[in-house]
Design a protein around this motif. Structure first.
Motif, PDB file in Angstrom:
ATOM      1  N   GLU A 146    -117.936 -29.988  37.446  1.00 44.03           N
ATOM      2  CA  GLU A 146    -119.396 -30.008  37.559  1.00 44.03           C
ATOM      3  C   GLU A 146    -119.847 -30.872  38.733  1.00 44.03           C
ATOM      4  O   GLU A 146    -120.752 -30.498  39.483  1.00 44.03           O
ATOM      5  CB  GLU A 146    -120.033 -30.514  36.257  1.00 44.03           C
ATOM      6  CG  GLU A 146    -120.053 -29.486  35.160  1.00 44.03           C
ATOM      7  CD  GLU A 146    -120.748 -28.191  35.561  1.00 44.03           C
ATOM      8  OE1 GLU A 146    -121.876 -28.238  36.094  1.00 44.03           O
ATOM      9  OE2 GLU A 146    -120.155 -27.117  35.362  1.00 44.03           O
ATOM     10  N   LYS A 182    -119.193 -29.082  41.971  1.00 39.93           N
ATOM     11  CA  LYS A 182    -120.160 -28.007  42.185  1.00 39.93           C
ATOM     12  C   LYS A 182    -121.505 -28.567  42.635  1.00 39.93           C
ATOM     13  O   LYS A 182    -122.230 -27.917  43.377  1.00 39.93           O
ATOM     14  CB  LYS A 182    -120.338 -27.178  40.907  1.00 39.93           C
ATOM     15  CG  LYS A 182    -119.144 -26.308  40.602  1.00 39.93           C
ATOM     16  CD  LYS A 182    -119.402 -25.214  39.596  1.00 39.93           C
ATOM     17  CE  LYS A 182    -120.038 -25.620  38.317  1.00 39.93           C
ATOM     18  NZ  LYS A 182    -119.996 -24.564  37.291  1.00 39.93           N
ATOM     19  N   ASN A 183    -121.834 -29.768  42.195  1.00 37.65           N
ATOM     20  CA  ASN A 183    -123.105 -30.400  42.539  1.00 37.65           C
ATOM     21  C   ASN A 183    -123.020 -31.239  43.809  1.00 37.65           C
ATOM     22  O   ASN A 183    -123.961 -31.965  44.135  1.00 37.65           O
ATOM     23  CB  ASN A 183    -123.604 -31.257  41.375  1.00 37.65           C
ATOM     24  CG  ASN A 183    -124.012 -30.411  40.189  1.00 37.65           C
ATOM     25  OD1 ASN A 183    -124.552 -29.326  40.349  1.00 37.65           O
ATOM     26  ND2 ASN A 183    -123.744 -30.888  38.992  1.00 37.65           N
ATOM     27  N   VAL A 225    -114.743 -25.764  44.925  1.00 37.75           N
ATOM     28  CA  VAL A 225    -114.621 -25.057  43.659  1.00 37.75           C
ATOM     29  C   VAL A 225    -114.534 -23.583  44.000  1.00 37.75           C
ATOM     30  O   VAL A 225    -115.317 -23.072  44.786  1.00 37.75           O
ATOM     31  CB  VAL A 225    -115.842 -25.321  42.751  1.00 37.75           C
ATOM     32  CG1 VAL A 225    -115.746 -24.498  41.481  1.00 37.75           C
ATOM     33  CG2 VAL A 225    -115.954 -26.813  42.431  1.00 37.75           C
ATOM     34  N   GLU A 273    -113.203 -21.039  37.123  1.00 36.84           N
ATOM     35  CA  GLU A 273    -113.426 -21.911  38.266  1.00 36.84           C
ATOM     36  C   GLU A 273    -112.371 -23.019  38.281  1.00 36.84           C
ATOM     37  O   GLU A 273    -112.048 -23.589  37.237  1.00 36.84           O
ATOM     38  CB  GLU A 273    -114.813 -22.552  38.187  1.00 36.84           C
ATOM     39  CG  GLU A 273    -115.921 -21.552  38.389  1.00 36.84           C
ATOM     40  CD  GLU A 273    -117.285 -22.181  38.284  1.00 36.84           C
ATOM     41  OE1 GLU A 273    -118.120 -21.869  39.130  1.00 36.84           O
ATOM     42  OE2 GLU A 273    -117.513 -22.965  37.346  1.00 36.84           O
TER      43      GLU A 273
END
Length: 74
Positions: A35, A38-39, A47, A54
């Motif tokens: 996470e 991805k951010n 990713v 993923e």
């Protein structure tokens, strides 16, 4: 805000990565690291989709010594 860098990894017996340690000392399980990657909170990781899910990997740069699987274990 400065991005964190993964400096160490934890692996299962089969070599799969299951956790990561950052340069600030935080320990992230795989889902949390995914996470955060991805951010855009972790530097030098991508990713991408593989095997229908993923996964996290080092940004390709031609150097094997900084691949996630080559980092020291904690």
């Amino acid at each position: 805000m400065e991005k964190e860098k993964i400096i160490a990894v934890r692996k299962k017996e089969d070599g799969d990565l299951i956790a990561f340690q950052t340069n600030t000392g935080r320990e992230l399980d795989y889902e949390t690291a995914l996470e955060e990657a991805k951010n855009g909170k972790l530097e030098h990781v991508d990713v991408f989709q593989k095997y229908g899910r993923e996964i996290i990997r080092s940004e390709p740069d031609g150097k094997t010594e900084n691949n996630l699987s080559e980092l020291p274990e904690f």
